[in-house]
Motif scaffolding. Sequence first.
Motif, mmCIF file in Angstrom:
data_model
loop_
_atom_site.group_PDB
_atom_site.id
_atom_site.type_symbol
_atom_site.label_atom_id
_atom_site.label_comp_id
_atom_site.label_asym_id
_atom_site.label_seq_id
_atom_site.Cartn_x
_atom_site.Cartn_y
_atom_site.Cartn_z
ATOM 1 N N LYS A 85 -0.284 1.484 -4.516
ATOM 2 C CA LYS A 85 -0.075 0.043 -4.498
ATOM 3 C C LYS A 85 0.178 -0.470 -3.086
ATOM 4 O O LYS A 85 -0.393 -1.479 -2.662
ATOM 5 C CB LYS A 85 1.094 -0.338 -5.406
ATOM 6 N N THR A 86 1.038 0.227 -2.325
ATOM 7 C CA THR A 86 1.311 -0.188 -0.945
ATOM 8 C C THR A 86 0.060 -0.069 -0.087
ATOM 9 O O THR A 86 -0.256 -0.964 0.703
ATOM 10 C CB THR A 86 2.437 0.670 -0.340
ATOM 11 N N ALA A 132 1.024 5.705 3.075
ATOM 12 C CA ALA A 132 1.251 5.362 1.663
ATOM 13 C C ALA A 132 0.302 6.143 0.763
ATOM 14 O O ALA A 132 0.687 6.643 -0.303
ATOM 15 C CB ALA A 132 1.081 3.869 1.454
ATOM 16 N N ASP A 183 1.414 6.481 -2.919
ATOM 17 C CA ASP A 183 1.835 5.096 -3.146
ATOM 18 C C ASP A 183 0.607 4.200 -3.006
ATOM 19 O O ASP A 183 0.410 3.515 -2.002
ATOM 20 C CB ASP A 183 2.914 4.712 -2.123
ATOM 21 N N THR A 216 -2.339 -2.827 -1.008
ATOM 22 C CA THR A 216 -1.794 -4.131 -0.626
ATOM 23 C C THR A 216 -2.167 -4.449 0.811
ATOM 24 O O THR A 216 -2.614 -5.558 1.142
ATOM 25 C CB THR A 216 -0.265 -4.162 -0.784
#
Length: 349
Positions: free
Chosen positions: A300-301, A293, A298, A304
Amino acid sequence: MPISKLNIEEFLELGESAPIFDVRSPSEYSHAHIPKAISFPIFTDEERKIIGTAYKQESRETAIKIGLNSFGKNMVRMVEEAEKRVKTVGNPERIVGVHCWRGGMRSAAIAWLLDLYGFEVYLLGGGYKSYRHWVLNQFEKKYPLRILSGYTGSDKTGILCELKKNKHPVIDLEGLASHKGSAFGNLEMKMQPSQEYFENLLATELDNVSKKFPAEAIWLEGESQRIGHVNIPLIFYKNMRLQTQLFLDVPFEERLAFITEHYGKYEKEKLINAIIRIKKKLGGLETKIAVNALLEDDLKTCFTVLLKYYDKLYHKSSSKGTADERKIIYIQSNTIEIKSNIEKIIQHV
């Protein structure tokens, strides 16, 4: 004026207005020293080694002669350096403090030289060794503490900084350790202090804050005992664990947004290296998801996965304490905004 010896409390008080000269070797000073003390070595590391060898293999007298030979060559330089230091702090009385390891010949020699030249010299009785006894004694005291805890990404550090600005007694453990406490805690690549110097810094902060705010509890962040490569002294950490914790409960999405913004600015390589360091605990699949990610931008992923890991880690750590050890007051908040959360926290104090 005769050279006077001071106890550790008197010597530290002297250091608030006068330069303190640490005459131990550069490597001794580099490992740990009294905060604010100035490195003023009478011998280099190599000279100290040679003198020590002569003392052990030949005689005390031979070692002293070798030492005097080195000392004599540097007398003028030392006097001039002391003059510069005194002028820098604006000390017209030319008062200085001097210490070595045990208050022996090294500090006595420098004290004699500076006294001869006209400085008002004070020696630390027992040397740096007595200071270390003082440091360890600070952790034995039962300070009133307020522990601010919460999940990763609650901006507890920001809250403590704001409390400090508003004249509350605060000690920033992560600041003293030069590390934020997780695998991502040293992305700025700061050099951490040695364990001994971290203890010196913490003891100094405890002494200063408790004197400045004698009737108030000291704010600290709820930390693991280990912060990067240093450890909070066990007896003080146990005191922290016994205090009521104010747990700031901020929603996952709010914390995720904060973490993504805060850590997303760092180079991908540093972030990936940090993820790899926790691969064993994070798990192979989660590590792969987080790294991929990140490579695909990415954030955010990626965060997370990491935030869920640290939330689980917090629950696991919390479960180690008994109900009596960990009294927790939960403070619900729907925002990461510092001033709003401080208002909520203060209501529970």
